[in-house]
Design a protein around this motif. Structure first.
Motif, short mmCIF file in Angstrom:
data_model
loop_
_atom_site.label_atom_id
_atom_site.label_comp_id
_atom_site.label_asym_id
_atom_site.label_seq_id
_atom_site.Cartn_x
_atom_site.Cartn_y
_atom_site.Cartn_z
N SER A 54 0.84 -1.21 0.00
CA SER A 54 0.00 0.00 0.00
C SER A 54 0.87 1.26 0.00
O SER A 54 0.46 2.30 -0.50
CB SER A 54 -0.92 0.00 1.22
N TYR A 55 2.09 1.17 0.57
CA TYR A 55 3.05 2.27 0.48
C TYR A 55 3.57 2.41 -0.95
O TYR A 55 3.67 3.51 -1.48
CB TYR A 55 4.25 1.99 1.39
N LEU A 56 3.93 1.28 -1.56
CA LEU A 56 4.57 1.31 -2.87
C LEU A 56 3.71 2.03 -3.90
O LEU A 56 4.19 2.87 -4.66
CB LEU A 56 4.85 -0.12 -3.35
N ILE A 57 2.42 1.71 -3.93
CA ILE A 57 1.54 2.28 -4.95
C ILE A 57 1.25 3.76 -4.70
O ILE A 57 0.78 4.48 -5.58
CB ILE A 57 0.23 1.46 -5.05
N LYS A 58 1.54 4.23 -3.47
CA LYS A 58 1.37 5.65 -3.17
C LYS A 58 2.66 6.44 -3.37
O LYS A 58 2.67 7.67 -3.34
CB LYS A 58 0.88 5.82 -1.72
N ILE A 66 6.70 7.54 5.46
CA ILE A 66 6.92 6.10 5.67
C ILE A 66 7.25 5.85 7.14
O ILE A 66 8.17 6.47 7.70
CB ILE A 66 8.07 5.58 4.78
N ASP A 67 6.48 4.97 7.75
CA ASP A 67 6.70 4.62 9.15
C ASP A 67 7.51 3.33 9.23
O ASP A 67 6.98 2.24 9.01
CB ASP A 67 5.36 4.48 9.87
N ASN A 104 0.16 4.46 -16.19
CA ASN A 104 0.12 4.88 -14.79
C ASN A 104 -1.31 5.22 -14.38
O ASN A 104 -2.00 5.96 -15.07
CB ASN A 104 1.02 6.10 -14.58
N VAL A 105 -1.74 4.66 -13.27
CA VAL A 105 -3.05 4.99 -12.71
C VAL A 105 -2.85 5.26 -11.21
O VAL A 105 -1.83 4.92 -10.63
CB VAL A 105 -4.07 3.83 -12.90
N GLY A 106 -3.84 5.86 -10.61
CA GLY A 106 -3.73 6.17 -9.19
C GLY A 106 -2.98 7.47 -8.96
O GLY A 106 -2.38 8.05 -9.87
N GLU A 107 -3.01 7.91 -7.75
CA GLU A 107 -2.40 9.19 -7.38
C GLU A 107 -1.21 8.97 -6.46
O GLU A 107 -1.30 8.25 -5.47
CB GLU A 107 -3.44 10.07 -6.67
N ILE A 108 -0.07 9.54 -6.83
CA ILE A 108 1.14 9.43 -6.00
C ILE A 108 1.08 10.51 -4.92
O ILE A 108 1.19 11.70 -5.21
CB ILE A 108 2.41 9.58 -6.86
#
Length: 468
Positions: free
Chosen positions: A68-72, A198-199, A189-193
């Motif tokens: 979930s971190y990677l795709i963001k 990062i924790d 590319n899809v989704g929003e960066i």
């Protein structure tokens, strides 16, 4: 209504992701038929060679929650291509491995690629297809998730009998090369960066939690719960998981947004997916043991006996996906778990050392008809409940449950099988090995009956969520 992301060719995009996902899930179980050959080739004991499967599951279970971190943080095309490249590198290393250590290293590299690709696949499909068209495409994805590990032993058994275990990797490499070319051509590319903070502590806790749980569950198949090699990682995993969950609710930008569990239909869907995976893989472990050990079929014939059930899944999944768009998940879930329940009861009644093979084939087909009816509708209905901002977290959560469910099914099934075998042999000292195996497999199907009943109860409460 959730806004759809427009891409040039969504069907080809989905094809690339699904073939990549299928190859990764196929690889989870593909080496199961080859373990004895690898033991002979590299002169390693059974306890060591099992790490080819356990290590693969461990790496995936650790990486998936962090996806979930990677795709963001990174664009989709880079992640997909990186995942395919890692998978390709892993199978090439495995194909030419001169010793067991190098082979295990290749498996770990491939698992990293698969761990990246699976949650991305689920998330991207939610982005590029509108709600009213998701059913059909998610039906095919449900087929990928169930057929990959189910077909692994069958297809690899045929490959090994005709060639050698090395060709499992070579054939996979050729497919990955084709998919890589398509990915460069069709993936967008899809989704929003958003690049959230990062924790590191959350990453550490999730890694320890899921590594501990998967390792303990995998080891439980061969060692007692009282053994330190089981209870210590299990305890560490549970404590780490609880700490991880508490921490996520305290963070402003959590690693995994557990608010997905505030949506009732997501929770129900996730439970139904988890129960279905337990049923799929428990049966997938038990029936080859039974067919080879009690009915004395070869590995290839045993695999072919199970093919009609997988064919039912292949035919039904896309059809159910299309019908899902019209009828929703509730009725599919009820009918599906009823079919699983009926099949499990039949297996618990008919399995013996002399059961006719046609009865096994027909019952397995009923089981997989039920699995096809449940898997995609439950998963799609669960993710449809979520707002777009939670797609990545919902996908990572369900994919993690699938991986943990895969390990749990192996552990629980083999533990119950072994316990039943020991009890039966004590009371029937002069019985044949075939009879003992048949009795033990029959006993474990009572566990699957219980799972099917839980799933059936959950399915009765499913509702179609309102569009968000």
């Amino acid at each position: 209504m959730t806004q759809q992301v427009i891409v040039k060719n969504p069907k080809m995009y989905a094809f690339v992701l699904m073939i990549s996902g299928f190859m990764g899930l196929f690889s989870e179980t593909a080496l199961n038929m080859a373990l004895t050959d690898i033991m002979q080739d590299f002169q390693v004991p059974a306890a060591t060679v099992q790490w080819l499967t356990t290590g693969y599951l461990l790496v995936m279970a650790c990486l998936v929650p962090a996806s979930s971190y990677l795709i963001k943080w990174f664009n989709t095309k880079s992640l997909v291509i990186t995942g395919i490249l890692l998978s390709l590198a892993g199978v090439l290393i495995g194909a030419v491995a001169p010793n067991f250590g190098v082979l295990l290293f290749g498996r770990i590299i491939q698992a990293l690629g698969t761990g990246m690709l699976l949650p991305i696949m689920m998330t991207v499909l939610m982005f590029i297809f509108p709600v009213e068209k998701r059913g059909a495409i998610m039906g095919i994805m449900g087929l990928v998730i169930t057929a990959g590990p189910a077909l692994g032993p069958t297809l690899s058994g045929i490959i090994i009998s005709a060639l050698s275990w090395h060709f499992i990797f070579w054939i996979s490499a050729m497919l990955y090369i084709v998919v890589l070319i398509l990915a460069f051509w069709r993936v967008e590319n899809v989704g929003e960066i958003t690049r959230p903070k990062i924790d590191i502590i959350s990453i550490f806790l999730s890694t320890i939690a899921f590594a501990g749980l998967v390792f303990a569950l995998s080891t439980m198949a061969e060692a007692a719960v009282t053994n330190v090699i089981v209870w210590l990682p299990l305890a560490i995993g549970i404590v780490s998981l609880v700490t991880f969950i508490i921490r996520q609710f305290k963070l402003e930008s959590p690693m995994l947004n557990l608010n997905v569990f505030k949506y009732p239909m997501f929770v129900l869907g996730a439970v139904m997916v988890f129960v279905t995976i337990l049923c799929v893989l428990s049966t997938g472990i038990l029936l080859p043991l039974y067919l080879k050990g009690a009915l004395l079929y070869s590995a290839v014939i045993a695999g072919l006996i199970l093919l009609p059930g997988n064919a039912v899944n292949l035919v039904l999944s896309p059809v159910i996906g299309s019908l899902f768009d019209r009828f929703g998940a509730r009725y599919f879930g009820i009918i599906g778990f009823f079919c699983i329940l009926v099949a499990a009861i039949i297996f618990a009644v008919i399995i013996s050392a002399s059961t006719p093979v046609w009865a096994i084939i027909l019952t397995f087909m009923i089981l997989f008809a039920g699995i096809s009816l449940v898997m995609m509708p439950a998963q799609t209905n669960a993710l449809n409940q979520l707002p777009r901002a939670l797609y990545a977290d919902g996908s990572a959560t369900i994919t993690t449950l699938i991986q943990v469910g895969g390990s749990a099914s192996t552990a629980l099934s083999i533990t119950l099988y072994t316990a039943s075998m020991n009890m039966f042999m004590k009371g029937h000292a002069h019985t044949t090995n075939e009879v003992a195996i048949a009795h033990s497999v029959q006993y474990v199907f009572y566990f699957i009956i219980g799972l099917a009943m839980i799933g059936l109860i959950c399915a009765c409460f499913v509702k179609k969520p309102k569009a968000i």
